[in-house]
Design a protein around this motif. Structure first.
Motif, PDB file in Angstrom:
ATOM      1  N   PRO A   1      -2.391   2.391   8.270  1.00 29.08           N
ATOM      2  CA  PRO A   1      -0.924   2.440   8.417  1.00 29.08           C
ATOM      3  C   PRO A   1      -0.180   1.908   7.195  1.00 29.08           C
ATOM      4  O   PRO A   1       0.848   2.477   6.794  1.00 29.08           O
ATOM      5  N   ASP A   2      -0.696   0.845   6.570  1.00 28.67           N
ATOM      6  CA  ASP A   2      -0.056   0.314   5.361  1.00 28.67           C
ATOM      7  C   ASP A   2      -0.149   1.318   4.211  1.00 28.67           C
ATOM      8  O   ASP A   2       0.803   1.473   3.432  1.00 28.67           O
ATOM      9  N   VAL A   3      -1.289   1.986   4.084  1.00 24.50           N
ATOM     10  CA  VAL A   3      -1.470   2.990   3.027  1.00 24.50           C
ATOM     11  C   VAL A   3      -0.474   4.127   3.209  1.00 24.50           C
ATOM     12  O   VAL A   3       0.184   4.565   2.253  1.00 24.50           O
ATOM     13  N   ILE A   4      -0.346   4.613   4.441  1.00 23.85           N
ATOM     14  CA  ILE A   4       0.595   5.700   4.712  1.00 23.85           C
ATOM     15  C   ILE A   4       2.020   5.263   4.403  1.00 23.85           C
ATOM     16  O   ILE A   4       2.821   6.018   3.832  1.00 23.85           O
ATOM     17  N   GLU A   5       2.352   4.011   4.738  1.00 27.12           N
ATOM     18  CA  GLU A   5       3.699   3.514   4.466  1.00 27.12           C
ATOM     19  C   GLU A   5       3.977   3.477   2.965  1.00 27.12           C
ATOM     20  O   GLU A   5       5.076   3.847   2.519  1.00 27.12           O
ATOM     21  N   LYS A   6       3.009   3.063   2.170  1.00 26.30           N
ATOM     22  CA  LYS A   6       3.199   3.049   0.716  1.00 26.30           C
ATOM     23  C   LYS A   6       3.375   4.464   0.171  1.00 26.30           C
ATOM     24  O   LYS A   6       4.199   4.693  -0.727  1.00 26.30           O
ATOM     25  N   ILE A   7       2.616   5.403   0.695  1.00 25.53           N
ATOM     26  CA  ILE A   7       2.750   6.800   0.272  1.00 25.53           C
ATOM     27  C   ILE A   7       4.148   7.320   0.592  1.00 25.53           C
ATOM     28  O   ILE A   7       4.809   7.954  -0.245  1.00 25.53           O
ATOM     29  N   LEU A   8       4.617   7.023   1.799  1.00 27.39           N
ATOM     30  CA  LEU A   8       5.938   7.501   2.208  1.00 27.39           C
ATOM     31  C   LEU A   8       7.044   6.829   1.404  1.00 27.39           C
ATOM     32  O   LEU A   8       8.038   7.471   1.040  1.00 27.39           O
ATOM     33  N   ASN A   9       6.883   5.544   1.107  1.00 25.14           N
ATOM     34  CA  ASN A   9       7.898   4.852   0.298  1.00 25.14           C
ATOM     35  C   ASN A   9       7.993   5.471  -1.092  1.00 25.14           C
ATOM     36  O   ASN A   9       9.091   5.643  -1.639  1.00 25.14           O
TER      37      ASN A   9
END
Length: 435
Positions: A397-405
């Motif tokens: 989930p943290d990885v996906i959040e960084k990608i989206l940011n």
């Protein structure tokens, strides 16, 4: 869908766009052509023991919803310069251990030659495909080894012997197949203005914008039933819900419900004036999540919870992402993002062609997850590029959040995720995630 030839090295179930026959962007209904191919391929004596399994998809719409570029054979219905029906023939696509985008070997095949040309393709594959190694036995490996031009030349050579033979399709046979897929008894309706109802109910407005699609018949709509309730395996439906959907298909259509490769269901013929009533019923059944086309409309294989081939679990990853990104306004602001998850390299979750793809891998007995970006299906299909070293389950989930940011910060106005990725490339995402 049928249960014939489901597991052998033969031509398996022929698939089509889930909106076939009703889509507003349809060139021609793909279903009769699928039925012709099914009748030709079922128990075909020459193709009962191919080098490996074989899959054919047909799309009859301007927008490809059948993933024709990643099938053994993909057929896109087009119109030739005279306005007649023809087929763009794509060969050698596939995912799994060796993902390949198919190659076009015919731009406008006349329909009377459809079966003879397919026969020539499969015959060449049957003769020349590898049988010594099942991991290199699919037609995509043969096409890539020979080169698309050389493969086409071999097909054309074989085709010359059978082009005008017994498999030529007469017009009456095409008409017979089309007779199985006649339009239902649509009422003469006008298109409804649902804006006032939508203004009174924001929840209905969200569902209307994301789960309802344009129909070619005035006064009707296509409805996608979301099977992506958080906390439930994507694509799962209970027996009670299934019975309810069957009843809704009778009450709000002509008794037809369809399954999609996005792991949702479709009611293809709903009167627009009944959409609000249908939405209320679906809400009570937990089948109205207004997330179709968003990142939370996840394609997910069964993974290690159910599949003996999987290297890692998939369903908990999907749930963790859905729970982290549960704000609908944020999801809508992100725009359309396809997120696909596979628990192993067999790629049943189509992770290679997800805008964001997640692959479960085994590292010394531990479950890890590799992330890829930039994949897409459609007529301009692309394969995702691996971001870098894999991640532990709790980190996803943290990885996906960084990608989206990174995407939100770098995108231009009205630019979707894939467009942004194609413009800026992999490196900005990689730097953000691994910083």
């Amino acid at each position: 869908m049928h249960a014939i030839q489901t597991s052998g090295n033969c031509i398996r179930n022929v698939t089509a766009d889930q909106f076939s026959g009703v889509a507003a962007d349809e060139v021609e209904d793909a279903r009769p052509w699928c039925e012709i191919i099914r009748q030709w391929s079922t128990f075909h004596p020459e193709f009962a023991f191919l080098p490996r399994k074989f899959k054919i998809a047909v799309c009859g719409s301007e927008q490809d919803r059948a993933a024709v570029m990643v099938h053994d054979i993909g057929l896109q219905i087009v119109k030739d310069p005279e306005g007649n029906t023809a087929f763009k023939v794509i060969v050698g696509g596939g995912l799994g251990r060796t993902p390949v985008i198919g190659s076009v070997i015919h731009d406008a095949l006349p329909p009377q030659h459809l079966l003879t040309y397919l026969e020539a393709i499969v015959r060449v594959y049957n003769q020349l495909g590898r049988r010594d190694n099942k991991f290199k036995a699919r037609i995509k490996i043969l096409v890539r080894a020979m080169g698309a031009d050389a493969f086409k030349a071999k097909v054309e050579e074989e085709w010359a012997f059978i082009k005008d033979g017994q498999l030529s399709l007469p017009e009456e046979e095409v008409a017979r197949a089309k007779s199985f897929f006649t339009a239902p008894d649509y009422l003469a309706l006008q298109n409804e203005d649902l804006q006032a109802v939508a203004l009174e109910s924001p929840a209905f407005a969200r569902w209307l914008a994301h789960n309802v699609h344009a129909h070619k018949q005035d006064g009707y709509a296509i409805v996608t039933l979301s099977l992506k309730t958080t906390g439930v395996a994507p694509g799962d439906i209970t027996a009670e819900q299934f019975v309810a959907v069957a009843n809704l298909a009778e009450e709000y259509g002509f008794g037809e419900a369809r399954s999609t490769h996005q792991q949702n269901m479709v009611l293809p013929d709903v009167q627009q004036k009944q959409l609000f009533s249908l939405w209320q019923r679906l809400e009570s059944l937990e089948l109205a999540s207004p997330t179709v086309g968003t990142m939370n409309d996840i394609i997910c294989c069964p993974g290690g919870d159910f599949c003996s081939l999987a290297n890692a679990k998939s369903i908990p990853i999907a749930e963790a992402i859905q729970r982290r990104f549960d704000d609908l306004d944020y999801l809508y602001d992100l725009g359309e993002i396809e997120l696909n998850i596979s628990g192993c390299m067999n790629a049943c979750g189509h992770h290679h062609i997800g805008n964001i793809g997640i692959l479960g891998v085994d590292k010394k007995g531990q479950e890890f997850y590799q992330v890829s970006l930039g994949g897409s299906q459609g007529l301009n299909a692309s394969l995702g590029k691996i971001l870098g070293p894999s991640f532990a389950q709790e980190d996803i989930p943290d990885v996906i959040e960084k990608i989206l940011n990174c995407y939100v910060e770098r995108r231009q106005p009205d630019e979707d995720f894939l467009d942004t990725f194609n413009r800026i490339g992999l490196e900005p995402f990689k730097e953000r995630v691994y910083a």
